[in-house]
Design a protein around this motif. Structure first.
Motif, PDB file in Angstrom:
ATOM      1  N   ALA A  23       4.510  19.454   2.937  1.00  0.00           N
ATOM      2  CA  ALA A  23       5.847  18.926   2.668  1.00  0.00           C
ATOM      3  C   ALA A  23       6.169  17.763   3.603  1.00  0.00           C
ATOM      4  N   ALA A  24       5.742  17.861   4.849  1.00  0.00           N
ATOM      5  CA  ALA A  24       6.006  16.786   5.807  1.00  0.00           C
ATOM      6  C   ALA A  24       5.325  15.495   5.378  1.00  0.00           C
ATOM      7  N   GLN A  25       4.080  15.597   4.920  1.00  0.00           N
ATOM      8  CA  GLN A  25       3.380  14.406   4.458  1.00  0.00           C
ATOM      9  C   GLN A  25       4.007  13.855   3.188  1.00  0.00           C
ATOM     10  N   ALA A  26       4.419  14.728   2.276  1.00  0.00           N
ATOM     11  CA  ALA A  26       5.070  14.272   1.055  1.00  0.00           C
ATOM     12  C   ALA A  26       6.349  13.512   1.380  1.00  0.00           C
ATOM     13  N   ALA A  69       0.824  -1.207   0.000  1.00  0.00           N
ATOM     14  CA  ALA A  69       0.000   0.000   0.000  1.00  0.00           C
ATOM     15  C   ALA A  69       0.856   1.252   0.000  1.00  0.00           C
ATOM     16  N   VAL A  70       0.342   2.285  -0.639  1.00  0.00           N
ATOM     17  CA  VAL A  70       1.005   3.584  -0.583  1.00  0.00           C
ATOM     18  C   VAL A  70       0.588   4.293   0.702  1.00  0.00           C
ATOM     19  N   ALA A  71       1.360   5.302   1.076  1.00  0.00           N
ATOM     20  CA  ALA A  71       0.999   6.108   2.238  1.00  0.00           C
ATOM     21  C   ALA A  71      -0.267   6.901   1.939  1.00  0.00           C
ATOM     22  N   GLN A  72      -1.171   6.931   2.892  1.00  0.00           N
ATOM     23  CA  GLN A  72      -2.398   7.707   2.759  1.00  0.00           C
ATOM     24  C   GLN A  72      -2.556   8.590   3.989  1.00  0.00           C
ATOM     25  N   PHE A  73      -3.212   9.721   3.787  1.00  0.00           N
ATOM     26  CA  PHE A  73      -3.286  10.722   4.847  1.00  0.00           C
ATOM     27  C   PHE A  73      -4.737  11.115   5.081  1.00  0.00           C
ATOM     28  N   ASP A  96       9.235   8.406   1.768  1.00  0.00           N
ATOM     29  CA  ASP A  96       9.975   7.464   2.607  1.00  0.00           C
ATOM     30  C   ASP A  96       9.333   6.080   2.559  1.00  0.00           C
ATOM     31  N   ARG A  97       7.998   6.033   2.535  1.00  0.00           N
ATOM     32  CA  ARG A  97       7.302   4.749   2.413  1.00  0.00           C
ATOM     33  C   ARG A  97       7.667   4.074   1.091  1.00  0.00           C
ATOM     34  N   PHE A  98       7.729   4.850   0.013  1.00  0.00           N
ATOM     35  CA  PHE A  98       8.126   4.299  -1.277  1.00  0.00           C
ATOM     36  C   PHE A  98       9.533   3.717  -1.216  1.00  0.00           C
TER      37      PHE A  98
END
Length: 519
Positions: free
Chosen positions: A234-237, A197-201, A242-244
């Motif tokens: 930017a913090a979430q990006a 899974a990709v990071a989700q917010f 980093d997850r990728f």
């Protein structure tokens, strides 16, 4: 009399604290202007999630600027005094703040640059336009690189970008002895392909307010807001990237061209929306990816493939855009005029590949590059769809689509509408390619092994029909020598069977209703 502040407009794709227009400014004599304007949501009718992403990221960025001490004049879409345009808001803000000048970083799109250039005539203050330093290659450098070349091949430009940045270099030589490891990055889906899974917010209060605004003001726009989970800061990006790096980069190369029904992101970074609005730095991303290889956590082919997309292809298409505009927007070398089919918007087609690509696009405002190029773009090329209609569609539906990156990819790469300035050959393929690189065909109503007739995969007949009807323009292309040799070896009856089958399919296409892309 005290001089007023400098007004610094920050656009929705300029959400970087290192932006050139902000770099030399002190909060003490600067007013930052940020604008949600109707014109920018309507020049094409953008995907709901795309509008929400940009507005939410803008509002979060405005808060960050205020925390840094800047005065931010933020114009919301529903402000009763909102003029609806960049020009109207800049003019009003100059008067409101008694600004002594306007300073702005160069915009990404041609039409916006025309607006800004006109401010020099319409405003009574100095307008200073600074280069966008967030790119590796300044535009004058790209123009110099392209000058005098018969063909603008990305591979040679990419090597220059590697030398300039030092990425994946050992002195003046590429690591591993090769510039390009693309031959190792062509795997189709297999039993080992299990994309994480990709990071989700989860939307915060600011984003929820924007989602409500977009739902209320743009109910008829394409797309859904139900699964909105894009990074908006930017913090979430940084967290998403980093997850990728940790979960998908090692297999990114192997599966970067693969497609699987329901696996919407595969092993891709899915960082392009955040990158294109300025929430993450491209060179920093590449350095982090390079570290994964140098420290043994990711193979060279995956890392090189990722870096090539960022400092190679992305920089290259930006240069091509500014070099060829405004002519590129009207390019149509192959005289393609067929209107966009309705199923490009609805997904209601028996072609499983297109249905899945439209589904994920409607749901998330995202599809990865092979879905875009070799399913949607390939169909558009083979069917002879209007380049302008196709470009509008791509600009509407994808969260990362700004004209500078979208138009060269569509007109040049996918549709060969520029006559081969960007791509060395049309990216035309039959159903066999989609079958090899995906699991779509096994669940499709059409038979990919069947070449002609009612139940045959439409891509098969369309492929040969495309070559036949464009023979006068494409037969001299050396990269199409083998397909044309095969075509000429066919007897007349077989050639006619392919063309008749293609014509029968094309007659079934229902043109899209008006208003999907432009109001």
């Amino acid at each position: 009399m005290t001089k007023g502040p400098v007004l610094v407009p920050v656009l929705g794709d300029q959400l970087s604290h290192g932006l050139s227009s902000l770099a030399d400014r002190s909060p003490a004599d600067t007013v930052v202007l940020m604008m949600e304007v109707w014109d920018e949501t309507q020049y094409v009718r953008h995907h709901k999630a795309k509008i929400a992403l940009i507005f939410s990221a803008m509002r979060h960025f405005a808060e960050e600027l205020r925390e840094r001490g800047f005065t931010v004049d933020y114009i919301t879409l529903d402000d009763p005094a909102n003029s609806g345009s960049f020009t109207g808001e800049v003019s009003a803000a100059v008067a409101r703040h008694k600004a002594r000048g306007v300073q702005i970083s160069e915009p990404g799109e041609w039409r916006v640059r025309q607006m800004i250039d006109a401010w020099r005539e319409s405003l009574d203050v100095r307008v200073r336009v600074l280069p966008d330093t967030r790119f590796v290659c300044p535009l004058p450098d790209f123009f110099e690189w392209a000058a005098g070349r018969k063909q603008w091949r990305m591979e040679y430009f990419y090597r220059d970008m590697r030398r300039k940045t030092g990425l994946l270099m050992d002195g003046d030589k590429p690591v591993g002895g090769k510039w390009n490891f693309d031959a190792d990055n062509r795997g189709g889906p297999d039993a080992d392909c299990r994309p994480p899974a990709v990071a989700q917010f989860k939307p915060d209060a600011i984003t929820r307010e924007v989602l409500d605004l977009v739902a209320a003001r743009f109910p008829d726009h394409f797309g859904s807001l139900e699964d909105f989970a894009w990074p908006v800061t930017a913090a979430q990006a940084a967290q998403a990237f980093d997850r990728f790096l940790k979960t998908r980069l090692p297999l990114f190369g192997r599966y970067q061209d693969a497609m699987m029904a329901g696996a919407d992101t595969m092993y891709h970074a899915v960082i392009s929306p955040a990158l294109n609005i300025g929430l993450i730095d491209p060179v920093e991303m590449c350095r982090l990816a390079e570290t994964e290889w140098r420290e043994g956590r990711a193979p060279i082919e995956a890392v090189e493939g990722f870096i090539r997309q960022v400092i190679g292809w992305r920089e290259y298409v930006r240069g091509i855009y500014w070099l060829t505009m405004p002519d590129l927007a009207q390019a149509n070398e192959l005289d393609a005029t067929r209107p966009l089919p309705e199923f490009w918007w609805t997904g209601e087609t028996q072609m499983a590949c297109i249905a899945d690509c439209v589904r994920t696009t409607r749901k998330t405002a995202y599809a990865h590059h092979i879905q875009r190029l070799m399913v949607m773009g390939n169909f558009a090329l083979l069917a002879g769809l209007s380049p302008q209609d196709v470009a509008d569609w791509f600009l509407v539906v994808y969260a990362d689509a700004f004209e500078w990156v979208e138009l060269p990819n569509v007109a040049g790469m996918a549709l060969f509408a520029d006559g081969g300035k960007l791509a060395s050959k049309p990216y035309a393929a039959s159903g066999a390619y989609i079958d090899r690189m995906s699991n779509y065909c096994g669940q499709c109503a059409y038979d990919v092994k069947k070449k002609v007739g009612k139940n045959a995969c439409p891509f098969n007949a369309l492929y040969w029909d495309f070559l036949a009807r464009n023979e006068d323009k494409l037969a001299g292309n050396p990269r199409l020598a083998n397909p044309y040799a095969t075509w000429r070896r066919m007897n007349a009856d077989k050639q006619a069977e392919y063309c008749d089958s293609a014509a029968a399919f094309l007659q079934t296409l229902q043109p899209a209703r008006k208003g999907w892309a432009r109001g």
